[in-house]
Write a protein that holds these residues in place. Structure first.
Motif, PDB file in Angstrom:
ATOM      1  N   LYS A   1       0.857  -1.191   0.000  1.00 27.15           N
ATOM      2  CA  LYS A   1       0.000   0.000   0.000  1.00 27.15           C
ATOM      3  C   LYS A   1       0.887   1.231   0.000  1.00 27.15           C
ATOM      4  O   LYS A   1       1.676   1.447   0.922  1.00 27.15           O
ATOM      5  CB  LYS A   1      -0.930   0.033   1.221  1.00 27.15           C
ATOM      6  CG  LYS A   1      -1.752   1.336   1.317  1.00 27.15           C
ATOM      7  CD  LYS A   1      -2.715   1.488   0.148  1.00 27.15           C
ATOM      8  CE  LYS A   1      -3.519   2.793   0.210  1.00 27.15           C
ATOM      9  NZ  LYS A   1      -2.704   3.967  -0.194  1.00 27.15           N
ATOM     10  N   ILE A   2       0.777   2.031  -1.069  1.00 28.23           N
ATOM     11  CA  ILE A   2       1.579   3.247  -1.224  1.00 28.23           C
ATOM     12  C   ILE A   2       0.648   4.445  -1.326  1.00 28.23           C
ATOM     13  O   ILE A   2      -0.394   4.385  -1.992  1.00 28.23           O
ATOM     14  CB  ILE A   2       2.484   3.140  -2.473  1.00 28.23           C
ATOM     15  CG1 ILE A   2       3.514   2.015  -2.257  1.00 28.23           C
ATOM     16  CG2 ILE A   2       3.183   4.454  -2.766  1.00 28.23           C
ATOM     17  CD1 ILE A   2       4.372   1.719  -3.455  1.00 28.23           C
ATOM     18  N   LYS A   3       1.014   5.509  -0.655  1.00 28.98           N
ATOM     19  CA  LYS A   3       0.181   6.708  -0.617  1.00 28.98           C
ATOM     20  C   LYS A   3      -0.168   7.172  -2.038  1.00 28.98           C
ATOM     21  O   LYS A   3       0.701   7.263  -2.905  1.00 28.98           O
ATOM     22  CB  LYS A   3       0.897   7.831   0.123  1.00 28.98           C
ATOM     23  CG  LYS A   3       0.077   9.110   0.229  1.00 28.98           C
ATOM     24  CD  LYS A   3       0.848  10.198   0.955  1.00 28.98           C
ATOM     25  CE  LYS A   3       0.035  11.488   0.991  1.00 28.98           C
ATOM     26  NZ  LYS A   3       0.783  12.577   1.673  1.00 28.98           N
ATOM     27  N   GLY A   4      -1.466   7.454  -2.250  1.00 31.45           N
ATOM     28  CA  GLY A   4      -1.935   7.923  -3.547  1.00 31.45           C
ATOM     29  C   GLY A   4      -2.280   6.819  -4.510  1.00 31.45           C
ATOM     30  O   GLY A   4      -2.722   7.091  -5.635  1.00 31.45           O
ATOM     31  N   HIS A   5      -2.120   5.568  -4.089  1.00 28.95           N
ATOM     32  CA  HIS A   5      -2.376   4.416  -4.954  1.00 28.95           C
ATOM     33  C   HIS A   5      -3.206   3.385  -4.193  1.00 28.95           C
ATOM     34  O   HIS A   5      -3.088   3.255  -2.975  1.00 28.95           O
ATOM     35  CB  HIS A   5      -1.064   3.804  -5.436  1.00 28.95           C
ATOM     36  CG  HIS A   5      -0.246   4.760  -6.258  1.00 28.95           C
ATOM     37  ND1 HIS A   5      -0.334   4.833  -7.629  1.00 28.95           N
ATOM     38  CD2 HIS A   5       0.651   5.709  -5.872  1.00 28.95           C
ATOM     39  CE1 HIS A   5       0.481   5.781  -8.064  1.00 28.95           C
ATOM     40  NE2 HIS A   5       1.086   6.324  -7.024  1.00 28.95           N
ATOM     41  N   PRO A   6      -4.052   2.656  -4.905  1.00 29.14           N
ATOM     42  CA  PRO A   6      -4.899   1.671  -4.232  1.00 29.14           C
ATOM     43  C   PRO A   6      -4.074   0.534  -3.642  1.00 29.14           C
ATOM     44  O   PRO A   6      -2.950   0.251  -4.075  1.00 29.14           O
ATOM     45  CB  PRO A   6      -5.827   1.181  -5.347  1.00 29.14           C
ATOM     46  CG  PRO A   6      -5.084   1.454  -6.615  1.00 29.14           C
ATOM     47  CD  PRO A   6      -4.289   2.701  -6.368  1.00 29.14           C
TER      48      PRO A   6
ATOM     49  N   PHE B   1       4.876   7.715   0.569  1.00 29.85           N
ATOM     50  CA  PHE B   1       5.162   6.828   1.686  1.00 29.85           C
ATOM     51  C   PHE B   1       4.487   5.475   1.461  1.00 29.85           C
ATOM     52  O   PHE B   1       3.307   5.415   1.102  1.00 29.85           O
ATOM     53  CB  PHE B   1       4.675   7.444   2.995  1.00 29.85           C
ATOM     54  CG  PHE B   1       5.401   8.704   3.367  1.00 29.85           C
ATOM     55  CD1 PHE B   1       6.702   8.652   3.837  1.00 29.85           C
ATOM     56  CD2 PHE B   1       4.800   9.940   3.221  1.00 29.85           C
ATOM     57  CE1 PHE B   1       7.387   9.814   4.172  1.00 29.85           C
ATOM     58  CE2 PHE B   1       5.464  11.107   3.548  1.00 29.85           C
ATOM     59  CZ  PHE B   1       6.756  11.045   4.017  1.00 29.85           C
ATOM     60  N   GLY B   2       5.247   4.424   1.646  1.00 33.16           N
ATOM     61  CA  GLY B   2       4.721   3.102   1.341  1.00 33.16           C
ATOM     62  C   GLY B   2       5.014   2.082   2.423  1.00 33.16           C
ATOM     63  O   GLY B   2       5.930   2.243   3.227  1.00 33.16           O
ATOM     64  N   HIS B   3       4.194   1.014   2.412  1.00 29.46           N
ATOM     65  CA  HIS B   3       4.370  -0.086   3.352  1.00 29.46           C
ATOM     66  C   HIS B   3       4.018  -1.388   2.654  1.00 29.46           C
ATOM     67  O   HIS B   3       3.144  -1.418   1.783  1.00 29.46           O
ATOM     68  CB  HIS B   3       3.470   0.100   4.580  1.00 29.46           C
ATOM     69  CG  HIS B   3       3.756   1.353   5.341  1.00 29.46           C
ATOM     70  ND1 HIS B   3       3.285   2.583   4.946  1.00 29.46           N
ATOM     71  CD2 HIS B   3       4.495   1.563   6.454  1.00 29.46           C
ATOM     72  CE1 HIS B   3       3.703   3.509   5.792  1.00 29.46           C
ATOM     73  NE2 HIS B   3       4.432   2.907   6.712  1.00 29.46           N
TER      74      HIS B   3
END
Length: 268
Positions: free
Chosen positions: A52-57, A88-90
């Motif tokens: 899950k990355i900010k701005g993306h599903p 920012f991503g996880h």
């Protein structure tokens, strides 16, 4: 005086024989406890993990930010144009955990992207007790979680690792609710691209220990919901003070390349 030597000798023989193990009696052996550590990453692909990355599903591994290569799970910015743009991503392991020990090795490599935040240089983290990635907002920066913050040395000043940060959470330190966002550990500084060993012991909503290279560097208790969040603020506010008993585990992308390997868990 009568000679009792033969009587004494007989008694001694009987005593010795009684101390010997009976022929039909078996020794009770305590079985050796073998710790069953389980690998969470196979070194070859990202199966069992969700990005899950900010701005993306959820599920969109934007520009291959997370890759499996050379036996490592890498935070990789090769396809970026040298700008991070707050992406920012996880990457989350697809199982909820509550009581466990997690261990891995990590190292920082290469250079930070040019527009990354100054505090994000050689900065990553392992997030525990995370909320479900499917519930994270499209533009949400970080999951509600407990972050074991990983910092690399920048060449000169001391910079501890295995710290604590608390996105949307609070903990108890020294018998008091600790409401600051980040707390330093007692670890030494690790400069350059050396591998560092991390272990985290998590006991439900009781105690959390951060261990760097076999040394306990930080301990806190009673993780719970609380503090500022950047998505579903009203929902999380209504749950403030709720104990965090379990959650997902995720690894972080914050603009500096980092590698993880030997990611293993021992459920307690």
């Amino acid at each position: 005086m009568k000679n009792y030597s033969h009587i004494l000798f007989s008694m001694l023989v009987i005593l010795i024989m009684s101390c010997k193990e009976k022929p039909n009696q078996k020794k009770i052996e305590t079985p050796e406890v073998i710790e069953k550590w389980v690998s969470l990453f196979n070194g070859k692909d990202l199966n069992d993990w969700t990005v899950k990355i900010k701005g993306h599903p959820v599920g969109d591994n934007y520009k291959n930010t997370f890759i499996a290569k050379d036996g490592c799970l890498k935070v990789n910015y090769d396809a970026y144009d040298d700008t991070f743009n707050s992406k920012f991503g996880h990457i989350y392991y697809n199982k909820v955990f509550s009581n466990y020990k997690l261990r891995l090795q990590y190292r920082f490599t290469g250079k930070q992207l040019s527009d990354g935040e100054s505090w994000a240089a050689a900065n990553s983290g392992v997030m525990i007790h995370c909320e479900d990635p499917k519930n994270i907002g499209l533009d949400q920066n970080f999951p509600v979680s407990i972050e074991v913050q990983l910092l690399g040395g920048l060449g000169t000043e001391e910079r501890s690792t295995g710290n604590l940060c608390t996105p949307g959470t609070h903990v108890v330190i020294d018998n008091q609710i600790a409401t600051e966002h980040c707390f330093k550990s007692s670890s030494k500084t690790y400069h350059g691209d050396q591998w560092v060993k991390l272990e985290i012991e998590v006991r439900n909503d009781s105690i959390i220990k951060h261990i760097i290279n076999d040394n306990i560097v930080f301990t806190c208790t009673k993780p719970q919901i609380g503090g500022t969040v950047d998505f579903n603020e009203e929902l999380w506010k209504s749950k403030e003070g709720t104990p965090l008993k379990k959650g997902y585990i995720s690894l972080q992308s914050e603009s500096h390349p980092v590698e993880f390997k030997n990611i293993e868990i021992l459920e307690l």
